[in-house]
Design a protein around this motif. Structure first.
Motif, PDB file in Angstrom:
ATOM      1  N   SER A 108       0.841  -1.198   0.000  1.00 12.81           N
ATOM      2  CA  SER A 108       0.000   0.000   0.000  1.00 12.81           C
ATOM      3  C   SER A 108       0.874   1.244   0.000  1.00 12.81           C
ATOM      4  CB  SER A 108      -0.904  -0.017   1.237  1.00 12.81           C
ATOM      5  OG  SER A 108      -1.541   1.232   1.392  1.00 12.81           O
ATOM      6  N   ALA A 162      -5.181   4.098  -0.249  1.00 10.67           N
ATOM      7  CA  ALA A 162      -6.453   3.383   0.007  1.00 10.67           C
ATOM      8  C   ALA A 162      -6.878   3.579   1.459  1.00 10.67           C
ATOM      9  CB  ALA A 162      -6.289   1.897  -0.306  1.00 10.67           C
ATOM     10  N   ILE A 168      -7.972  -1.972   4.076  1.00  9.10           N
ATOM     11  CA  ILE A 168      -6.772  -2.826   4.157  1.00  9.10           C
ATOM     12  C   ILE A 168      -6.795  -3.644   5.439  1.00  9.10           C
ATOM     13  CG2 ILE A 168      -4.256  -2.753   4.334  1.00  9.10           C
ATOM     14  CD1 ILE A 168      -4.399  -0.400   2.350  1.00  9.10           C
ATOM     15  N   GLU A 194      -2.030  -8.245  -2.651  1.00 12.12           N
ATOM     16  CA  GLU A 194      -2.918  -7.133  -3.008  1.00 12.12           C
ATOM     17  C   GLU A 194      -2.088  -5.895  -3.248  1.00 12.12           C
ATOM     18  OE1 GLU A 194      -6.974  -7.738  -0.444  1.00 12.12           O
ATOM     19  OE2 GLU A 194      -6.190  -5.695  -0.546  1.00 12.12           O
ATOM     20  N   CYS A 233      -2.511  -2.165  -3.391  1.00 14.51           N
ATOM     21  CA  CYS A 233      -3.392  -1.019  -3.147  1.00 14.51           C
ATOM     22  C   CYS A 233      -2.567   0.247  -3.328  1.00 14.51           C
ATOM     23  CB  CYS A 233      -3.987  -1.093  -1.743  1.00 14.51           C
ATOM     24  SG  CYS A 233      -5.072  -2.512  -1.531  1.00 14.51           S
ATOM     25  N   ALA A 285      -7.232  -1.201  -5.185  1.00 14.67           N
ATOM     26  CA  ALA A 285      -7.970  -1.290  -3.921  1.00 14.67           C
ATOM     27  C   ALA A 285      -9.409  -1.758  -4.104  1.00 14.67           C
ATOM     28  CB  ALA A 285      -7.936   0.057  -3.193  1.00 14.67           C
TER      29      ALA A 285
END
Lengths: 435, 435
Positions: free
Chosen positions: B243, B247, B252, B330, B332, B353
């Protein structure tokens, strides 16, 4: 004398089942010993490798000798004849060309929802190739393992090859050089597999281990599976020839012997629609066995595991072949190409009498590392796919999430995985706020 | 409190290495017990299955109860709500559409020599899918295993799912029905794996066994590997979120918890370029943990294996991610698509995200059976390729054999495999006679 079976006889099913389930290889229970060796290499690293190598290979090396130097490789490969070198280079080129076609394609597409989906292939970072020492130390196997790895894009390729009594195989080292192997280590057995999987002071760990080996090597590969990837646990070699009697019995006899000479546990089978032809092949085998240099091995294999099976027609031959799921299948029949289409379970098919299996062992292009012991039912020969892996890709948009998110939330709740559901719900709520 | 790391601190490397090598799962040594169970099932078949099932699942069945009847399945799936059924059907459709693109292509080409080379893919004949019982009995896993098998063309698909205390999971049975599973058996543990691999009076053996399970199931899969194909030995789930702080920290936090809630051994990691954002996510996790229904599990996982790692830039994030080789990744960040291109080792990437990992667990389309414990370095998630196998094809002509046969003979002689060489020589001699 070799065994004769016929699908027309009442005893066929019982005898065929016995043939299929014959235990061709004693698997000595080496697992405890192997567990100890792996633990030793993990604990002591190079020192364990040196001790074990000196003991098993009757040498006296120290840690700085573990890696075979480029100068040593140069000196060994200088012994190779120009003819042998040219043959190896042609083989490497042809194997490379065949395997280059196996490189899988990435995919990426957009759905009507706006979501993008796909996948991407990337090479394994480092691969370790086990090469047996002694009699079964084959340069062709080096090529068959190393070339697909290099085609896949593997950046680092390490070979381990034991050198009993300190004796190197110049052709094996030349094959390493031709295939672009980066590192060669003079170690073998379970300790080599442990070193590749876990690393030592001298040997950096790899991600994937491939290559054939004895019971110790097989047990070690099974144990390190998960820590690293492995290819398969290879068993003794096999050939099935399906013949309609149109090919020269001498050719088929030699082809059967080309498996039988590998190993006393190898299996050579002939399935034929022509009983007289079957008899002629069996007689030719017996004659050839008189003079073959590896006749002791080939005779034991043919006597203990060989068979000539007479069938009523090629439909029966196809059905039997799929039950056997042979590693190598030779189709010496008229219309071999059409017959090949009907085979479901086989590692490799050699189509027509002009295609002896040995072509595939060396130079045809396809890999000679193939599934044995009926495992062609569920597995494939070695390929570029063994040295790459796939990452799946998903990219939602707000619209896509609105379309499919509620169903994900429903399933998460049904599975009592609350946070899974909340992770979707939080985003859906944001979308609803925005409306 | 969760662990905080920063690449700017001197202790980073030591702490990151400790995090990577943390032994997240106790592997009880069940191998001896499993060997006994497998031997028992091989020896006694159904009788062993009945005894073991009655003992472990606290039921009282006989051999004729082993298979779940269609009437029983009908009765169970009648309990499923329309909403759950629609969600499962949408998931099956989407998983099917994604996996249909994975069907590999056959190849066949002619060389300048006249030789034809190629390969052909065929489906595995029968596959067995292990589905855990109790809390971890997930209908989504049934779809993720069964749909690719059916897409591959597997003709027979058998599911084993233990039903402790006789209790069935209606959604699991509905997923079996939707996915086209042919047979369902109420057995579990190592005995189910043994039954699938070796067969019993009631259960015909399969060729490939897939599906998650406990330590007994994992040990049994390792043991039957070779007799049948297996997918992988799955470990506890993992997520890594990268991240840049753009986001919502709440999103998260929930995403991290959606892995943590699976299992006390699950691992949830955040790598961020923004320390304040990392702090905000950690605080959001703590708040969410207060109310989460599976908070005991999620708290243990987050406390013992979770971490927030601050990095200087996204280059560092990519490098750390490849060292972790996460099961789920992930991204983001702004420009998530471009960042995804730079990742080398990950099971699945969720880009942006708006793509919570839970979408991939259920409905995105890609498979949720993914490599854990850093095995994305060398292996891929489950796919259609796990249910097909490749037969290589080679067809020489006399001209092709004349071109490449001599090199094969040379290599055969170099490897001291006389019959291999003779099999080529016999044909070359025939060609020369004809001249």
């Amino acid at each position: 004398m070799v065994e004769f079976l016929s699908t027309s006889r009442d005893d066929f099913e019982a005898r065929f089942t016995a043939l299929l389930s014959a235990k061709r290889e004693e698997s000595p229970d080496v697992d405890t010993a192997v567990a100890g060796i792996i633990a030793d290499v993990r604990a002591r690293g190079d020192a364990a490798l040196v001790d074990l190598t000196n003991r098993f290979d009757r040498v006296s090396i120290c840690a700085s000798d573990l890696r075979v130097t480029e100068a040593e490789i140069d000196a060994e490969i200088a012994k190779v004849t120009a003819q042998d070198r040219a043959a190896l280079e042609l083989a490497a080129d042809r194997i490379g060309a065949y395997h280059a076609r196996q490189l899988p394609e990435d995919a990426n597409w957009q759905e009507a929802t706006g979501a993008r989906l796909g996948w991407r292939w990337t090479p394994v970072g480092a691969a370790g190739l086990y090469v047996p020492g002694g009699l079964a130390s084959y340069p062709s196997s080096v090529l068959m393992n190393a070339v697909p790895a290099k085609v896949a894009g593997v950046e680092r390729l390490a070979v381990t090859v034991p050198m009993p009594d300190g004796i190197a195989n110049p052709l094996v080292l030349l094959a390493c050089r031709i295939a672009g192997v980066d590192e060669v280590y003079r170690i073998g057995g379970a300790q080599a597999i442990a070193a590749l999987a876990y690393g030592t002071q001298t040997i950096a760990p790899v991600d994937k281990v491939t290559g054939p080996g004895n019971a110790f090597v097989a047990a070690a590969k099974r144990r390190v599976f998960g820590r690293v990837g492995i290819d398969m646990i290879a068993g003794p070699s096999e050939i099935l020839v399906i013949s309609d009697g149109t090919a020269d019995p001498e050719w088929i006899a030699i082809d059967l012997l080309s498996q039988a000479e590998h190993d006393e546990s190898a299996q050579s089978l002939l399935v034929t629609t022509d009983p007289a032809h079957g008899q002629a092949v069996a007689e030719a085998v017996e004659r050839r066995l008189q003079t073959l240099s590896r006749r002791a091995i080939a005779t034991a294999s043919w006597r203990d595991f060989g068979a000539v099976i007479t069938v009523r027609d090629l439909d029966e031959a196809v059905a039997l072949s799929d039950r056997i799921a042979p590693e190598h299948l030779e189709l010496c029949v008229d219309g071999a190409e059409a017959l090949a289409e009907r085979i479901r379970h086989a590692g490799a098919i050699f189509i027509g009498a002009w295609t002896p299996e040995a072509i595939g062992d060396y130079i045809g292009g396809p890999n000679h590392v193939l599934p044995t012991a009926r495992s062609a039912r569920f597995s494939s020969g070695l390929s570029v796919l063994d040295f790459v892996k796939r990452t799946t890709l998903a990219q939602m948009t707000p619209e896509a999430l609105r379309a499919i998110g509620p169903a994900a939330e429903t399933l998460a709740i049904a599975e009592s995985l609350e946070a899974h559901g909340l992770s979707v719900r939080a985003r859906l709520d944001r979308l609803n706020e925005g409306e």
